[in-house]
Design an enzyme around this catalytic site. Structure first.
Site, PDB file in Angstrom:
ATOM      1  N   HIS A 155      -1.363   7.312   3.398  1.00 45.03           N
ATOM      2  CA  HIS A 155       0.088   7.149   3.515  1.00 45.03           C
ATOM      3  C   HIS A 155       0.777   8.283   2.763  1.00 45.03           C
ATOM      4  CE1 HIS A 155      -0.587   3.450   5.451  1.00 45.03           C
ATOM      5  NE2 HIS A 155      -0.173   2.594   4.550  1.00 45.03           N
TER       6      HIS A 155
ATOM      7  N   CYS B 133       0.806  -1.227   0.000  1.00 39.99           N
ATOM      8  CA  CYS B 133       0.000   0.000   0.000  1.00 39.99           C
ATOM      9  C   CYS B 133       0.837   1.274   0.000  1.00 39.99           C
ATOM     10  CB  CYS B 133      -0.972   0.002   1.177  1.00 39.99           C
ATOM     11  SG  CYS B 133      -0.211  -0.239   2.790  1.00 39.99           S
TER      12      CYS B 133
END
Length: 359
Positions: free
Chosen positions: A251, A158
């Site tokens: 993120h 991810c």
């Protein structure tokens, strides 16, 4: 496009929950099977998830009352009900590898969110805008598995989804070395603040296995299909540090990069603005119209403001400037459970469907 019946393996976990939301009204995919561990099997989905539902949106009505099957014991029933499955199980890596191969050998394609098969040489690890051509390896994988339809395809880690999309189109200038530090949300660990109060007002400078993935996985994405496997590239050279930060979703990455042929800032910005891939050309349902968004403001992109850009499927970039030791530095951001996990897997499945791999 025809409708495909799909299953979600690991449906009760956080990524499984995302799959449920993303597929609730999908124009191509219809959820016909949910599966999880033996402890959830036999319950309806709403009861199996219970208080662990971590999404801000309610459980979709068409999912609530669906029975949850046993991901390991009910493979025959699941495969009969679906054209392919999404897999996001929480098991040991060798157990995941074995489980996904079982589904594939039952002639059920697997689109996996798990890391177990990312370095199996004939399993494509795809960011659809970047290396869609790696789908070509599927025929070699089918020969190894002895299948006509079944195969496994995976999405990458991810955190890579934030910075690799910004670096890859710049490779025409010869990306040489890259240093990256990622600042990763707690949902990447399948947690909420209610379940992980220790993360409030805290930063943990270690995420097990994450730095190795961040340095190694891009080279497979950069690699080429050759002699029945995907051969990882030798460059660029990556070094990474990965920190867990007190953010629910999103993120962020701070990137430093050196080129073999240093471009101008204007050339970089033009490359990002013009970059698109097969998902955009094919008009896939979850493809962002503008894959890479550049912000000119000094304090952008910000996680809270930008993570949901284009349904959480776009990548935000900002603060491009020259560096004293590397050629340039910039920051990137992506939604880790959308673009980085379930959304990236759904987009990968849309690509595979458009190319006929589920037929």
């Amino acid at each position: 496009m025809k409708k495909y019946n799909v299953g979600i393996i690991g449906a009760t976990g956080m990524v499984g929950q995302r799959f449920c939301l993303l597929l609730a009204d999908h124009p191509w995919f219809n959820v016909t099977a949910l599966a999880a561990s033996a402890s959830s099997a036999g319950k309806v989905y709403e009861d199996a998830v219970g208080s662990r539902w971590a999404m801000t949106t309610e459980i979709p009505e068409n999912i609530k009352g669906m029975p949850v099957l046993d991901a390991e014991k009910d493979i025959d029933a699941i495969c009969e009900a679906v054209d392919f499955v999404f897999c996001a199980v929480n098991m040991k890596k060798d157990e995941i590898k074995a489980l996904e191969e079982k589904y594939a050998k039952h002639e059920c394609p697997v689109v996996s969110n798990n890391s177990a098969h990312r370095f199996t040489p004939d399993v494509p690890m795809i960011i659809p805008e970047i290396n869609a051509n790696h789908c070509d390896i599927i025929e070699s994988q089918r020969k190894r598995l002895g299948t006509k339809k079944g195969f496994i395809a995976v999405k990458s880690n991810c955190s890579l989804q934030s910075y690799v999309p910004a670096l890859y189109p710049l490779d025409k200038f010869g990306v040489d070395k890259c240093l990256v530090t990622t600042y990763q949300a707690i949902s990447g660990a399948g947690k909420t603040f209610e379940r992980w109060p220790e993360m409030l007002d805290n930063v943990i400078p270690y995420i097990g296995g994450e730095e190795e993935k961040s340095e190694k996985e891009p080279l497979k994405i950069w690699g080429e299909v050759k002699d029945g496997e995907i051969v990882p590239a030798n460059s660029p050279k990556f070094t990474a540090q990965c920190l867990r930060v007190p953010v629910s979703d999103g993120h962020m990455a701070a990137v430093f990069v050196t080129f073999k042929n240093k471009p101008s800032k204007e050339e970089i910005l033009k490359t990002w603005e013009e970059f698109a891939g097969e998902p955009q050309a094919l008009g896939l349902p979850h493809a962002p119209k503008q894959f890479l968004h550049y912000y000119t403001e000094d304090d952008m992109p910000q996680t809270k403001l930008c993570r949901d850009l284009e349904g959480g499927m776009a990548v935000s970039v900002g603060r491009l400037r020259e560096d004293t030791q590397y050629d340039y530095k910039f920051v990137c951001l992506s939604h880790n459970t959308l673009r980085g996990a379930a959304g990236g897997a759904v987009l990968l499945a849309e690509l595979l469907a458009a190319k006929g791999y589920f037929d």
